[in-house]
Design a protein around this motif. Sequence first.
Motif, PDB file in Angstrom:
ATOM      1  N   ASP A 174       0.922  -1.485   0.349  1.00 24.71           N
ATOM      2  CA  ASP A 174       0.059   0.039   0.477  1.00 24.71           C
ATOM      3  C   ASP A 174       0.488   0.671  -0.242  1.00 24.71           C
ATOM      4  OD1 ASP A 174      -2.087  -2.033   0.264  1.00 24.71           O
ATOM      5  OD2 ASP A 174      -2.320  -1.352   2.661  1.00 24.71           O
ATOM      6  N   ARG A 175       0.307   1.845  -0.699  1.00 22.43           N
ATOM      7  CA  ARG A 175       1.496   3.391  -0.798  1.00 22.43           C
ATOM      8  C   ARG A 175       0.148   4.600  -0.837  1.00 22.43           C
ATOM      9  NH1 ARG A 175       5.173   0.691   0.475  1.00 22.43           N
ATOM     10  NH2 ARG A 175       7.347   0.240  -0.474  1.00 22.43           N
ATOM     11  N   ARG A 176      -0.060   4.769   0.356  1.00 21.81           N
ATOM     12  CA  ARG A 176      -1.519   5.480   0.107  1.00 21.81           C
ATOM     13  C   ARG A 176      -1.452   7.285  -0.654  1.00 21.81           C
ATOM     14  NH1 ARG A 176      -5.589   6.677   4.095  1.00 21.81           N
ATOM     15  NH2 ARG A 176      -5.151   4.543   4.192  1.00 21.81           N
ATOM     16  N   GLN A 177      -0.598   7.726  -0.988  1.00 24.60           N
ATOM     17  CA  GLN A 177      -0.242   8.773  -1.619  1.00 24.60           C
ATOM     18  C   GLN A 177      -0.700   8.215  -3.016  1.00 24.60           C
ATOM     19  OE1 GLN A 177       3.264  11.314  -1.525  1.00 24.60           O
ATOM     20  NE2 GLN A 177       2.649  13.094  -2.499  1.00 24.60           N
ATOM     21  N   ALA A 178       0.444   7.247  -3.821  1.00 24.49           N
ATOM     22  CA  ALA A 178      -0.066   6.930  -4.974  1.00 24.49           C
ATOM     23  C   ALA A 178      -1.213   5.953  -5.039  1.00 24.49           C
ATOM     24  CB  ALA A 178       1.112   5.164  -5.151  1.00 24.49           C
ATOM     25  N   GLN A 179      -2.005   5.733  -4.251  1.00 20.68           N
ATOM     26  CA  GLN A 179      -3.563   5.318  -4.292  1.00 20.68           C
ATOM     27  C   GLN A 179      -5.057   6.516  -4.345  1.00 20.68           C
ATOM     28  OE1 GLN A 179      -3.482   2.719  -0.400  1.00 20.68           O
ATOM     29  NE2 GLN A 179      -4.241   1.089  -2.143  1.00 20.68           N
ATOM     30  N   GLU A 180      -4.349   7.304  -3.327  1.00 21.82           N
ATOM     31  CA  GLU A 180      -5.193   8.654  -4.055  1.00 21.82           C
ATOM     32  C   GLU A 180      -5.020   9.210  -5.479  1.00 21.82           C
ATOM     33  OE1 GLU A 180      -3.815  11.085  -0.809  1.00 21.82           O
ATOM     34  OE2 GLU A 180      -4.866  10.088   0.640  1.00 21.82           O
ATOM     35  N   ARG A 181      -3.746   9.600  -5.576  1.00 21.60           N
ATOM     36  CA  ARG A 181      -3.437  10.039  -7.609  1.00 21.60           C
ATOM     37  C   ARG A 181      -3.573   8.743  -8.502  1.00 21.60           C
ATOM     38  NH1 ARG A 181       2.553  11.229 -10.032  1.00 21.60           N
ATOM     39  NH2 ARG A 181       2.936   8.850  -9.642  1.00 21.60           N
ATOM     40  N   ALA A 182      -4.223   7.890  -7.805  1.00 26.02           N
ATOM     41  CA  ALA A 182      -4.591   6.285  -9.155  1.00 26.02           C
ATOM     42  C   ALA A 182      -6.701   6.771  -8.891  1.00 26.02           C
ATOM     43  CB  ALA A 182      -4.438   5.128  -8.569  1.00 26.02           C
ATOM     44  N   ILE A 183      -6.930   7.248  -8.158  1.00 27.84           N
ATOM     45  CA  ILE A 183      -8.279   7.285  -7.687  1.00 27.84           C
ATOM     46  C   ILE A 183      -8.111   8.767  -8.723  1.00 27.84           C
ATOM     47  CG2 ILE A 183     -10.619   8.086  -6.377  1.00 27.84           C
ATOM     48  CD1 ILE A 183      -9.236   6.534  -4.356  1.00 27.84           C
ATOM     49  N   GLU A 184      -8.035   9.488  -8.283  1.00 30.05           N
ATOM     50  CA  GLU A 184      -8.286  10.460  -9.649  1.00 30.05           C
ATOM     51  C   GLU A 184      -7.641  10.464 -11.050  1.00 30.05           C
ATOM     52  OE1 GLU A 184      -4.879  13.612  -7.874  1.00 30.05           O
ATOM     53  OE2 GLU A 184      -6.705  13.820  -6.391  1.00 30.05           O
ATOM     54  N   GLU A 185      -6.743   9.972 -11.115  1.00 31.59           N
ATOM     55  CA  GLU A 185      -6.327   8.860 -12.881  1.00 31.59           C
ATOM     56  C   GLU A 185      -7.740   8.051 -12.897  1.00 31.59           C
ATOM     57  OE1 GLU A 185      -1.518   9.407 -12.292  1.00 31.59           O
ATOM     58  OE2 GLU A 185      -3.066   7.192 -12.426  1.00 31.59           O
ATOM     59  N   LEU A 187     -10.617   8.039 -11.997  1.00 29.78           N
ATOM     60  CA  LEU A 187     -11.938   9.155 -12.505  1.00 29.78           C
ATOM     61  C   LEU A 187     -12.506   9.547 -13.690  1.00 29.78           C
ATOM     62  CD1 LEU A 187     -12.911  10.494  -8.727  1.00 29.78           C
ATOM     63  CD2 LEU A 187     -13.844   8.768  -9.903  1.00 29.78           C
ATOM     64  N   VAL A 188     -11.097  10.095 -14.309  1.00 28.06           N
ATOM     65  CA  VAL A 188     -10.757  10.709 -15.343  1.00 28.06           C
ATOM     66  C   VAL A 188     -11.190   9.078 -16.596  1.00 28.06           C
ATOM     67  CG1 VAL A 188      -9.238  11.567 -17.129  1.00 28.06           C
ATOM     68  CG2 VAL A 188      -9.133  12.421 -14.396  1.00 28.06           C
ATOM     69  N   ILE A 189     -10.461   8.473 -16.011  1.00 22.19           N
ATOM     70  CA  ILE A 189     -10.874   7.644 -17.202  1.00 22.19           C
ATOM     71  C   ILE A 189     -12.753   7.021 -17.425  1.00 22.19           C
ATOM     72  CG2 ILE A 189     -10.731   4.671 -18.135  1.00 22.19           C
ATOM     73  CD1 ILE A 189      -7.310   5.173 -16.774  1.00 22.19           C
ATOM     74  N   LEU A 190     -12.663   6.785 -16.189  1.00 19.65           N
ATOM     75  CA  LEU A 190     -14.810   6.449 -15.923  1.00 19.65           C
ATOM     76  C   LEU A 190     -15.832   7.484 -16.712  1.00 19.65           C
ATOM     77  CD1 LEU A 190     -14.616   5.158 -12.362  1.00 19.65           C
ATOM     78  CD2 LEU A 190     -14.705   4.159 -14.339  1.00 19.65           C
ATOM     79  N   ASN A 191     -14.694   9.117 -16.567  1.00 16.02           N
ATOM     80  CA  ASN A 191     -15.858   9.927 -17.433  1.00 16.02           C
ATOM     81  C   ASN A 191     -15.758   9.890 -18.605  1.00 16.02           C
ATOM     82  OD1 ASN A 191     -16.569  11.107 -14.485  1.00 16.02           O
ATOM     83  ND2 ASN A 191     -14.717  12.282 -15.083  1.00 16.02           N
ATOM     84  N   ALA A 192     -14.369   9.647 -19.316  1.00 19.77           N
ATOM     85  CA  ALA A 192     -14.384   9.629 -20.589  1.00 19.77           C
ATOM     86  C   ALA A 192     -15.278   8.155 -21.190  1.00 19.77           C
ATOM     87  CB  ALA A 192     -12.818   9.274 -20.766  1.00 19.77           C
ATOM     88  N   LEU A 193     -14.940   7.516 -20.270  1.00 20.94           N
ATOM     89  CA  LEU A 193     -15.963   5.971 -20.977  1.00 20.94           C
ATOM     90  C   LEU A 193     -17.404   6.224 -20.918  1.00 20.94           C
ATOM     91  CD1 LEU A 193     -14.798   3.241 -18.461  1.00 20.94           C
ATOM     92  CD2 LEU A 193     -14.342   3.339 -21.386  1.00 20.94           C
ATOM     93  N   LEU A 194     -17.786   7.195 -20.073  1.00 22.56           N
ATOM     94  CA  LEU A 194     -19.407   7.155 -19.667  1.00 22.56           C
ATOM     95  C   LEU A 194     -19.947   8.130 -21.090  1.00 22.56           C
ATOM     96  CD1 LEU A 194     -20.322   7.705 -16.198  1.00 22.56           C
ATOM     97  CD2 LEU A 194     -20.885   6.022 -17.039  1.00 22.56           C
ATOM     98  N   GLU A 195     -19.167   9.182 -20.961  1.00 23.19           N
ATOM     99  CA  GLU A 195     -18.882  10.305 -22.142  1.00 23.19           C
ATOM    100  C   GLU A 195     -18.381  10.087 -23.953  1.00 23.19           C
ATOM    101  OE1 GLU A 195     -16.442  13.560 -21.180  1.00 23.19           O
ATOM    102  OE2 GLU A 195     -17.558  13.983 -19.924  1.00 23.19           O
ATOM    103  N   GLU A 196     -17.799   8.707 -23.392  1.00 23.62           N
ATOM    104  CA  GLU A 196     -18.471   7.510 -25.293  1.00 23.62           C
ATOM    105  C   GLU A 196     -16.906   8.372 -25.789  1.00 23.62           C
ATOM    106  OE1 GLU A 196     -21.508   5.930 -26.691  1.00 23.62           O
ATOM    107  OE2 GLU A 196     -22.371   5.647 -25.358  1.00 23.62           O
ATOM    108  N   ASP A 197     -15.916   9.231 -24.930  1.00 19.93           N
ATOM    109  CA  ASP A 197     -14.776   9.741 -25.801  1.00 19.93           C
ATOM    110  C   ASP A 197     -13.878   8.684 -25.847  1.00 19.93           C
ATOM    111  OD1 ASP A 197     -12.822  11.242 -26.007  1.00 19.93           O
ATOM    112  OD2 ASP A 197     -13.322  13.750 -25.649  1.00 19.93           O
ATOM    113  N   PRO A 198     -13.042   7.304 -26.874  1.00 16.83           N
ATOM    114  CA  PRO A 198     -11.960   7.290 -27.077  1.00 16.83           C
ATOM    115  C   PRO A 198     -10.963   7.622 -26.652  1.00 16.83           C
ATOM    116  CG  PRO A 198     -12.922   7.240 -28.722  1.00 16.83           C
ATOM    117  CD  PRO A 198     -13.636   7.594 -28.612  1.00 16.83           C
TER     118      PRO A 198
END
Length: 225
Positions: A174-185, A187-198
């Motif tokens: 576990d690397r808390r700081q890295a995990q927090e940054r990973a979540i933010e990354e 969310l960007v991927i998930l938002n793009a998937l929902l917007e269907e922006d490949p």
Amino acid sequence: MATDLLLNPTTVRGLRHQVVEQILRAIISGQLPEGHRLVVQRLAAQLNVSATPAREALLELANIGVADLLPNRGAVVRRFGPVELREMYHTRRILEVEATRCACGQVDRELVATLQDEMQHLLEHRGRDWSHREMNSDRQLHDLIATGCGNARLTREIQRYDTLMQAIRDVVGDRRQAQERAIEEHLVILNALLEEDPDRAAHAMARHIENTAEVVAATLFPAEA
């Protein structure tokens, strides 16, 4: 002088996969160095399994690229260092970026939205099992994309690499700081998937895997990093 494997005994279920994971963790942690011989009978005895799953595990390790098979003599561990680590993540990036691009418009939007809510909650709340939940949501995202890309062969290749990636995650921990940054990354991927922006989804996945590679390299090989 032979190096003793300090691997935990495994159970009957999923023997080959468990043997592969345990040997991978030993290689990644440096317990099994470059050139170490992996002998079927010795592995079977140490891990309390029959020769068949041990032999199959060596074949899978060779396919993953961390060992070289020796004709009728088991296998030998290949070098695992920062260069090899980056090559692994480079290959993972190629596979998953294409899968992300293909998954746009194909993945279940309800599952994507549910995962988005879970990650947003993790970003805003710190519970006792926070790290475990983050790692679980991480795997869900990558599994969702791999299985939803619409290409069965690409899915299988990503899943084959996931065994290696999971072993690396287990060693890094576990690397808390890295995990927090990973979540933010994520969310960007998930938002793009929902917007269907490949294009945006693929770019976000590429950045996420590149950043993960840097964190892992700095953790496993701090001097080289």
